[in-house]
Design a protein around this motif. Structure first.
Motif, PDB file in Angstrom:
ATOM      1  N   UNK A 201       0.917  -1.175  -0.108  1.00 44.28           N
ATOM      2  CA  UNK A 201       0.053   0.066   0.012  1.00 44.28           C
ATOM      3  C   UNK A 201       0.988   1.144  -0.127  1.00 44.28           C
ATOM      4  N   UNK A 202       1.020   1.970  -1.135  1.00 44.25           N
ATOM      5  CA  UNK A 202       1.618   2.946  -1.352  1.00 44.25           C
ATOM      6  C   UNK A 202       0.936   4.642  -1.301  1.00 44.25           C
ATOM      7  N   UNK A 203      -0.299   4.659  -0.838  1.00 42.31           N
ATOM      8  CA  UNK A 203      -0.996   5.903  -1.214  1.00 42.31           C
ATOM      9  C   UNK A 203      -0.505   6.850   0.133  1.00 42.31           C
ATOM     10  N   UNK A 204      -0.447   6.313   1.278  1.00 44.68           N
ATOM     11  CA  UNK A 204       0.041   7.476   2.353  1.00 44.68           C
ATOM     12  C   UNK A 204       1.633   7.824   1.860  1.00 44.68           C
ATOM     13  N   UNK A 205       2.430   6.846   1.750  1.00 42.18           N
ATOM     14  CA  UNK A 205       3.718   7.264   1.677  1.00 42.18           C
ATOM     15  C   UNK A 205       3.904   8.162   0.288  1.00 42.18           C
ATOM     16  N   UNK A 206       3.208   7.911  -0.848  1.00 39.26           N
ATOM     17  CA  UNK A 206       3.493   8.682  -2.166  1.00 39.26           C
ATOM     18  C   UNK A 206       2.749  10.207  -1.783  1.00 39.26           C
ATOM     19  N   UNK A 207       1.787  10.294  -0.701  1.00 43.43           N
ATOM     20  CA  UNK A 207       1.278  11.448  -0.098  1.00 43.43           C
ATOM     21  C   UNK A 207       2.485  12.307   0.748  1.00 43.43           C
ATOM     22  N   UNK A 208       3.056  11.702   1.341  1.00 44.26           N
ATOM     23  CA  UNK A 208       4.234  12.009   2.211  1.00 44.26           C
ATOM     24  C   UNK A 208       5.354  12.607   1.146  1.00 44.26           C
ATOM     25  N   UNK A 209       5.651  11.857   0.303  1.00 39.62           N
ATOM     26  CA  UNK A 209       6.662  12.254  -0.784  1.00 39.62           C
ATOM     27  C   UNK A 209       6.173  13.532  -1.421  1.00 39.62           C
ATOM     28  N   UNK A 210       5.005  13.467  -2.040  1.00 34.59           N
ATOM     29  CA  UNK A 210       4.482  14.698  -2.647  1.00 34.59           C
ATOM     30  C   UNK A 210       4.665  16.051  -1.963  1.00 34.59           C
TER      31      UNK A 210
END
Length: 223
Positions: A201-210
């Motif tokens: 699950x990458x949604x939260x991590x991609x949000x942090x990265x963004x």
């Protein structure tokens, strides 16, 4: 355009020090032209190691050669010593890497970058991992993180961010007709022996990265 490497972005995301975050951005904006990258001498022995199916003979020979070579400047001698230590550390964690049915190929010399929120991210996998899973051609990626200092450690969370970036890079720029597999997108913190795969699950991590990319891009012009 504002830019950063994947490993430095991983460091940025896990550090709690505002001073350290500022230094990371400044070093990316104003890199020293005189600095030659350390550990570049590890590339050829590692390519031979993986091409040989993980036969440690290739790395053992490289370690002996690098340690015994006392020619050149103090910097060159130190670079060879550090590289030898890195290769020994990789040998110590090699049992954690996938092997059966995996073909390791070196990454591109000038790979495309990711662009997120106005920031260019150099992901640059060191190796791609090609394999089949249930008859489907799949691909993963591997990236080494070499710094020895504890202050520069990626830790588990930072490794997950870097591995997530590897998976995102494969999704956009990976080989055609290959399915990117998070389980084989690996961030390796060499001197801490940590091998971290991308979470499913990458949604939260991609949000942090963004959010971090947006922050870096905003501060870029102020430094």
């Amino acid at each position: 355009m504002p830019r950063i490497s994947a490993n430095k972005l991983g460091e940025y995301l896990v550090t709690t020090s505002p001073t350290r975050r500022r230094r990371i951005i400044l070093d990316q904006k104003q890199p020293s032209q005189a600095v030659v990258p350390l550990y570049r001498l590890a590339d050829e022995p590692l390519a031979a190691f993986f091409a040989g199916g993980g036969d440690q003979t290739e790395l053992d020979r490289a370690v002996v050669r690098l340690k015994s070579d006392t020619s050149g400047t103090t910097w060159a001698i130190d670079d060879r010593r550090r590289t030898a230590e890195a290769l020994e550390a990789i040998l110590g964690l090699a049992h954690k890497l996938p092997k059966d049915g995996i073909a390791y190929t070196p990454g591109q010399e000038h790979p495309p970058q990711l662009q997120i929120k106005g920031l260019n991210i150099s992901v640059a996998p060191h190796f791609l991992l090609r394999f089949e899973h249930r008859g489907v051609p799949c691909v993963g990626a591997l990236k080494f993180h070499y710094p020895k200092s504890a202050d520069l450690a990626l830790e588990q969370k930072g490794g997950e961010y870097v591995a997530t970036l590897l998976h995102q890079w494969l999704t956009l720029h990976g080989p055609r007709n290959h399915k990117p597999m998070p389980s084989h997108c690996l961030s390796i913190d060499v001197f801490r022996g940590a091998v971290v795969a991308a979470p499913n699950a990458s949604t939260r991590r991609m949000a942090d990265i963004a959010a971090a990319c947006e922050e870096i891009a905003a501060h870029w012009q102020q430094l």
